[in-house]
Design an enzyme around this catalytic site. Sequence first.
Site, PDB file in Angstrom:
ATOM      1  N   HIS A  13       0.743  -1.183   0.184  1.00 33.75           N
ATOM      2  CA  HIS A  13      -0.015   0.018   0.059  1.00 33.75           C
ATOM      3  C   HIS A  13       0.910   1.339   0.054  1.00 33.75           C
ATOM      4  CE1 HIS A  13      -3.958   2.149   1.433  1.00 33.75           C
ATOM      5  NE2 HIS A  13      -2.767   3.210   1.421  1.00 33.75           N
ATOM      6  N   HIS A  15       1.344   5.427  -1.684  1.00 38.54           N
ATOM      7  CA  HIS A  15       1.069   6.503  -2.438  1.00 38.54           C
ATOM      8  C   HIS A  15       2.405   7.033  -2.944  1.00 38.54           C
ATOM      9  CE1 HIS A  15      -2.690   6.798  -0.826  1.00 38.54           C
ATOM     10  NE2 HIS A  15      -2.297   6.296   0.146  1.00 38.54           N
ATOM     11  N   LYS A  99      -9.368  -0.148  -6.073  1.00 37.96           N
ATOM     12  CA  LYS A  99      -9.671   0.554  -4.692  1.00 37.96           C
ATOM     13  C   LYS A  99     -11.011   1.028  -4.405  1.00 37.96           C
ATOM     14  CE  LYS A  99      -7.988   2.105  -0.625  1.00 37.96           C
ATOM     15  NZ  LYS A  99      -6.631   2.672  -0.020  1.00 37.96           N
ATOM     16  N   HIS A 136     -10.599   1.265   1.517  1.00 37.25           N
ATOM     17  CA  HIS A 136     -10.437   1.893   2.590  1.00 37.25           C
ATOM     18  C   HIS A 136     -11.665   1.831   3.587  1.00 37.25           C
ATOM     19  CE1 HIS A 136      -8.991   6.079   4.414  1.00 37.25           C
ATOM     20  NE2 HIS A 136      -9.990   5.761   4.950  1.00 37.25           N
ATOM     21  N   HIS A 174      -4.802  -0.802   5.671  1.00 39.73           N
ATOM     22  CA  HIS A 174      -4.345  -0.131   6.751  1.00 39.73           C
ATOM     23  C   HIS A 174      -5.328  -0.219   7.924  1.00 39.73           C
ATOM     24  CE1 HIS A 174      -7.094   2.638   4.886  1.00 39.73           C
ATOM     25  NE2 HIS A 174      -6.102   3.162   4.063  1.00 39.73           N
ATOM     26  N   ASP A 247       1.375   2.421   3.844  1.00 39.69           N
ATOM     27  CA  ASP A 247       0.468   3.834   3.433  1.00 39.69           C
ATOM     28  C   ASP A 247       1.429   4.906   3.555  1.00 39.69           C
ATOM     29  OD1 ASP A 247      -1.891   5.300   2.723  1.00 39.69           O
ATOM     30  OD2 ASP A 247      -2.606   5.159   4.805  1.00 39.69           O
TER      31      ASP A 247
END
Length: 343
Positions: A13, A15, A99, A136, A174, A247
Amino acid sequence: MKSITITRPDDWHLHVRDHKFISSILPDTTKRFARAIIMPNLSDPITTTALAADYRARILMAIPTGHKFEPLMTLYLTNQTNGDEIKRAKESGFIHGVKWYPAGATTNSDKGVSDIATCYGALAVMQDVGMPLLIHGEVTDIDVDIFDREEKFIERFLGKIISDFPNLKIVFEHITTEQAIKFVENSGPNVAATITAHHMLLNRNALFKGGIRPHHYCLPVLKREHHRKALVKAATSGNKKFFLGTDSAPHTEHAKETACGCAGIYTSHGGIEFYAEIFDKANALDKLEAFASFNGADFYGLQRNSDQIILTKKQTKIPPSIAFGDESCIPFRASECLEWAID
Ligand code: NCD
Ligand code: ZN
């Protein structure tokens, strides 16, 4: 000096943002990890296979010479995503998940899902072709307390999704609560979860220690100490359903230190080292390799990596800030120390 050798890990995970920002931060990841699941929540989200192909090309361009790295792309689910788009994604070979951001739950989620019923066609194809749904898991209702959003999401959505799509592969991303751990433990082998380092290192007091701490603000928000302890226990338990997902979510210093600061903590500069510290403190270093290097690959149906990394218990200083495009980003534990180092 204490030292361990493990199979090179993957980050399930991550970004990496876009354009000039990618090259500032990607080397922190490619130095440690062989692959990463790339989150699709750009300001113009990655909603199609064509957009994912272009984004992937921009990421590949930013890999430093000499580093081997494979970005595992994802699609951003919307109320309009249909089964044909899922088939295209599967056929591409480079898209490994879709996602689900509940609209309004987090950074760049406005175009996310406002009604999951509109996605049932896409979910049916995902179940058929074996495309994982990455969730999420937080409700967005204004009347639900921010610390209860994950628990309420489980109650309101997860049970139903699993009974409607019993064979859909799901990664609960997460996770932050005892309720999420129990849910994953009690579900079938098609349900797994990622756990961040920061949710295992900090509890919610870290948001207010001596004053308000914007660099500890992320979503899902940090939770109480008993939840933090339960996360460490789950991650170090040896249960194959739990695996590493940093994350790591960089924002500019300016976007964090303002009246309405963005959610997200940058941890890629210690992407594996923070986990080594957590596992060491829990006397579970022998469980780190499976958590960081095996369980995620096995769940996603990918080969485990073949090369290795060496981690040594030795302090190194973390800089007060790092370059981020033309601006700066404050890394997790800025000006303090990493307790473990990668050779
Ligand atoms: C993430 C981001 O900034 O993109 N922020 C965060 O706090 N984790 C989005 C997300 O994963 O929720
Ligand atoms: Zn994220």
